[in-house]
Design a protein around this motif. Structure first.
Motif, mmCIF file in Angstrom:
data_model
loop_
_atom_site.group_PDB
_atom_site.id
_atom_site.type_symbol
_atom_site.label_atom_id
_atom_site.label_comp_id
_atom_site.label_asym_id
_atom_site.label_seq_id
_atom_site.Cartn_x
_atom_site.Cartn_y
_atom_site.Cartn_z
ATOM 1 N N PHE A 98 0.963 -1.743 -0.100
ATOM 2 C CA PHE A 98 -0.006 0.193 -0.040
ATOM 3 C C PHE A 98 1.065 1.648 0.444
ATOM 4 O O PHE A 98 0.653 1.968 -0.561
ATOM 5 N N MET A 99 1.976 1.024 0.362
ATOM 6 C CA MET A 99 3.073 2.752 1.225
ATOM 7 C C MET A 99 3.582 2.915 -0.476
ATOM 8 O O MET A 99 3.696 3.639 -1.084
ATOM 9 N N ALA A 100 4.019 1.397 -0.827
ATOM 10 C CA ALA A 100 4.655 1.448 -2.665
ATOM 11 C C ALA A 100 3.529 2.168 -3.801
ATOM 12 O O ALA A 100 4.321 3.082 -4.252
ATOM 13 N N HIS A 113 1.938 9.395 -5.811
ATOM 14 C CA HIS A 113 1.955 10.587 -4.787
ATOM 15 C C HIS A 113 1.686 11.795 -5.380
ATOM 16 O O HIS A 113 1.217 12.263 -4.236
ATOM 17 N N SER A 114 1.937 11.895 -6.506
ATOM 18 C CA SER A 114 1.051 13.220 -6.910
ATOM 19 C C SER A 114 -0.642 13.233 -6.597
ATOM 20 O O SER A 114 -1.304 14.162 -6.849
ATOM 21 N N PHE A 115 -1.264 12.040 -6.622
ATOM 22 C CA PHE A 115 -2.718 12.012 -5.875
ATOM 23 C C PHE A 115 -2.929 12.882 -4.980
ATOM 24 O O PHE A 115 -2.648 12.745 -3.802
ATOM 25 N N VAL A 169 -5.520 5.784 -1.086
ATOM 26 C CA VAL A 169 -4.999 4.818 -1.986
ATOM 27 C C VAL A 169 -6.014 3.792 -3.196
ATOM 28 O O VAL A 169 -5.073 3.283 -4.393
ATOM 29 N N VAL A 170 -6.805 2.712 -2.113
ATOM 30 C CA VAL A 170 -7.526 2.275 -3.455
ATOM 31 C C VAL A 170 -8.454 2.577 -4.128
ATOM 32 O O VAL A 170 -8.141 2.222 -5.690
#
Length: 376
Positions: A27-29, A35-37, A250-251
């Protein structure tokens, strides 16, 4: 007392715990890849990553301290494993939660920036206390803190050390509870009160579990059932808290990023303007949202004219976000002002229909405020 030797069950515990962290790592990856989301950036990805790293090292410290390996060689350095790995990173994990709460409270409740010495001083005091506590306990005699019993290969902790350490951890969670209660006053998309309510519930559950085990069975690492419950319980709670923070954005960044980000931005602007201007809207005027606060002469009971103007001019807090250019997404909502709305702007429904399909691609004007407000 029956002593349970280290066996395949302990190896399975390490494997299961590692699998939990492996899922969280995925999830972190994905979060860093996307990361721009903006909904991900709003979760303060660097701080959440620091929480994850602290959680991994906390779990690593649990392995020898809870007796899942034969305490020989480097594993027998009980004092170092407990003070500088297990306890230190447990403290840092909870400190990261405190910092997250503190940043949200400072920006949205106190209407202050996340820059300057007044912001960093409490954080420095918190982290400094953790380091000083670790240094002091390391300097103390092993007979007063943690010692290695070679005959039974056990890291033994004294009651005094355990009670003081758990007391400090309880203090951390009390601070989190106080800040969490303050977060309920945030009336915007950034209201994470219920999220922190769940986080606090998990943290308190972990504290109660640890307190009961240490009080009733001081030498619990010698008993298989208790050491398994302690280690897997810690691993489950560590990862659950991080997933509670990161999993939803993330999802959505994978399943339906454009729609989710668009709706998220719309809610943020609407709710944020309500906070600054006290909810005094005139839904029949139709000029862009970013124009409304600039000359907003509202007698807000909550903030007052001076506070509103200050919020709009501030380049590092909520006012920066609300004052940003937003022709790409015009909500068609404005505050009641003493001048007539410009006639050049179209009605709310027409404006949304024309721009909704392109807003996510052209909303780049929001990037700079996100960078300036370090909370996100």
């Amino acid at each position: 007392m029956h002593i349970s030797p280290v066996d395949g069950v302990d190896t399975a515990v390490i494997a299961i715990g590692s699998a939990m962290f492996g899922i969280t790592f995925l999830f972190m990856a994905v979060a860093w890849i996307n990361h721009s989301f903006r909904p991900i950036r709003a979760k303060n990805l660097p701080l959440t990553t620091a929480m994850f790293i602290a959680g991994v090292l906390w779990f690593l410290g649990d392995i020898p301290m809870n007796g899942h390996v034969l305490l020989k060689g480097s594993w027998s350095h009980c004092k170092e494993w407990n003070i500088w790995v297990r306890v230190l990173f447990c403290f840092l994990y909870t400190a990261a939660i405190i910092i997250r709460c503190y940043a949200l409270d400072r920006v949205f409740n106190q209407n202050k920036s996340t820059r300057g010495w007044k912001y960093y001083m409490p954080i420095g005091v918190l982290l400094g206390f953790v380091i000083v506590y670790s240094i002091i306990t390391q300097a103390m005699s092993s007979q007063l803190t943690i010692s290695y019993i070679a005959e039974i290969e056990l890291c033994s902790t004294t009651k005094g050390y355990v009670y003081v350490t758990l007391g400090v951890l309880w203090l951390n969670w009390i601070i989190i509870i106080i800040l969490m209660v303050r977060l309920r006053n945030i009336q915007s998309t950034f209201n994470e009160f219920y999220e922190f309510l769940c986080i606090t519930a998990l943290g308190i559950a972990a504290m109660i579990k640890t307190n009961v085990v240490h009080y009733t069975h001081p030498k619990y690492p010698l008993i298989r059932g208790y050491r398994v419950a302690e280690t897997l319980g810690d691993a489950a709670i560590i990862n659950s808290i991080i997933l509670l923070i990161m999993a939803p954005p993330v999802v959505m960044s994978v399943l339906r990023p454009r729609e989710y980000e668009y709706n998220w931005l719309m809610r943020l602007r609407t709710d944020g303007l309500q906070d600054i201007c006290g909810g005094n809207f005139n839904l029949h005027t139709n000029f862009s949202l970013h124009r409304a606060p600039k000359d907003c002469p509202i007698g807000s009971k909550l903030y007052g004219n001076a506070a509103i103007c200050s919020a709009v001019k501030d380049k590092s807090n909520l006012g920066e976000y609300l004052a940003m250019p937003s022709r790409e997404v015009s909500l068609g909502r404005s505050v009641s002002v003493n001048r007539k709305a410009p006639d050049i702007y179209e009605k709310h429904e027409t404006d949304l229909r024309r721009h909704s399909s392109q807003s996510i691609n052209t909303i780049g004007a929001a990037d700079e405020p996100f960078k300036l407000r370090q909370i996100i």
